[in-house]
Motif scaffolding. Sequence first.
Motif, PDB file in Angstrom:
ATOM      1  N   LYS A   1     115.547  48.652   7.409  1.00  0.00           N
ATOM      2  CA  LYS A   1     116.449  48.300   6.312  1.00  0.00           C
ATOM      3  C   LYS A   1     116.109  46.909   5.787  1.00  0.00           C
ATOM      4  CE  LYS A   1     120.525  50.968   7.774  1.00  0.00           C
ATOM      5  NZ  LYS A   1     121.954  50.877   8.166  1.00  0.00           N
ATOM      6  N   PRO A   2     116.187  46.714   4.479  1.00  0.00           N
ATOM      7  CA  PRO A   2     115.962  45.366   3.944  1.00  0.00           C
ATOM      8  C   PRO A   2     117.092  44.437   4.358  1.00  0.00           C
ATOM      9  CG  PRO A   2     116.698  46.854   2.204  1.00  0.00           C
ATOM     10  CD  PRO A   2     116.446  47.705   3.413  1.00  0.00           C
ATOM     11  N   ILE A   3     116.777  43.166   4.424  1.00  0.00           N
ATOM     12  CA  ILE A   3     117.766  42.174   4.852  1.00  0.00           C
ATOM     13  C   ILE A   3     118.964  42.142   3.905  1.00  0.00           C
ATOM     14  CG2 ILE A   3     116.806  40.212   3.590  1.00  0.00           C
ATOM     15  CD1 ILE A   3     118.066  40.154   7.243  1.00  0.00           C
TER      16      ILE A   3
ATOM     17  N   LEU B   1     113.416  33.076   7.166  1.00  0.00           N
ATOM     18  CA  LEU B   1     112.904  33.976   6.128  1.00  0.00           C
ATOM     19  C   LEU B   1     112.106  33.235   5.053  1.00  0.00           C
ATOM     20  CD1 LEU B   1     116.014  36.307   5.851  1.00  0.00           C
ATOM     21  CD2 LEU B   1     113.686  37.100   6.314  1.00  0.00           C
TER      22      LEU B   1
ATOM     23  N   LYS C   1     111.769  42.401  11.649  1.00  0.00           N
ATOM     24  CA  LYS C   1     110.895  43.169  10.751  1.00  0.00           C
ATOM     25  C   LYS C   1     110.932  42.609   9.333  1.00  0.00           C
ATOM     26  CE  LYS C   1     110.642  47.611  13.145  1.00  0.00           C
ATOM     27  NZ  LYS C   1     110.769  49.087  13.014  1.00  0.00           N
ATOM     28  N   ASN C   2     112.078  42.136   8.894  1.00  0.00           N
ATOM     29  CA  ASN C   2     112.160  41.546   7.562  1.00  0.00           C
ATOM     30  C   ASN C   2     111.381  40.232   7.476  1.00  0.00           C
ATOM     31  OD1 ASN C   2     114.151  42.762   5.325  1.00  0.00           O
ATOM     32  ND2 ASN C   2     114.861  43.395   7.340  1.00  0.00           N
TER      33      ASN C   2
ATOM     34  N   TYR D   1     107.729  41.260   7.351  1.00  0.00           N
ATOM     35  CA  TYR D   1     107.381  41.787   6.023  1.00  0.00           C
ATOM     36  C   TYR D   1     107.259  40.649   5.006  1.00  0.00           C
ATOM     37  CZ  TYR D   1     107.518  44.581   1.767  1.00  0.00           C
ATOM     38  OH  TYR D   1     107.217  45.142   0.560  1.00  0.00           O
TER      39      TYR D   1
END
Length: 278
Positions: free
Chosen positions: A75-77, A97, A123-124, A127
């Motif tokens: 899922k995106p942040i 981030l 994971k965000n 990415y």
Amino acid sequence: MAYRKRKNPVDLPAKLAFVGLSATAAGFNDFIARAAKDRWSPLQMLEEIAHVEMADQAKRSFERRLAQVRLGRFKPIADFDWNWPKTIDRPLIEQALTLDFIEEARNLILLGANGLGKTLITKNIAYAAVTAGYSALFRSAAELISDLQCDSPHHRRERLALYCRPHLLCIDEVGYLSYDSAAADLLYEVVNKRYERGSVIITTNRAFKDWNTVFPNASCIAALLDRLTHHADVTLLEGPSYRTRESQSESDARSKKRRPPSPGRPPSDEQPPSGGQQ
């Protein structure tokens, strides 16, 4: 005097591809049509070729790094519920981030129980790193240790080099399984080789004082934690599992659908019959 026979111009795209101008070769006909229509000068043509090839190389580099990192689905942040964990250092995570910790070769440790978003956050960040042009790897602790447990010293050195190479290494789920002291030594080698050279993100459900139970009888735990936390931000996430909440919500929704209507009343999503037997 002999003259070389001029080859058919259709060979030109193949020649462009051969010398590495694959994007120009792929769009050759369109390129020539635009150059003729807009009456490009030789300099404009060269500028367009450079622009097209640089954009294509950047795209292929991103796709290669994204395949290498092995993030899978996530899922995106933007979809993360910051209000769900009872304890979370949002400013620290949002700062991570921005990726400034990668330039400083600092580490980030996310510590907390299951289902609070540690993996989603990691994971965000990975990415975002790949999107910004950094190289990254995402592996579970079990995958990393299993990959390094090989009989050949040569192969082990090659795999250690693989985990030391990227700008960012993400090791997920340290503490979910127990390992022997040899596994601890392998993890120490990775952390030690990256020490002050490349960033590491670790997610764990165990406090550092409990890592001796994850790696029983391992003599390197103190040295491992010393190098891991020396230049690191450690943040704690606390609260009930978000996955448990989602599972309960889905279960309640299914139960509501299965619940029979009250006697004498039609289901709420159906209209009563207009009268008479059908």
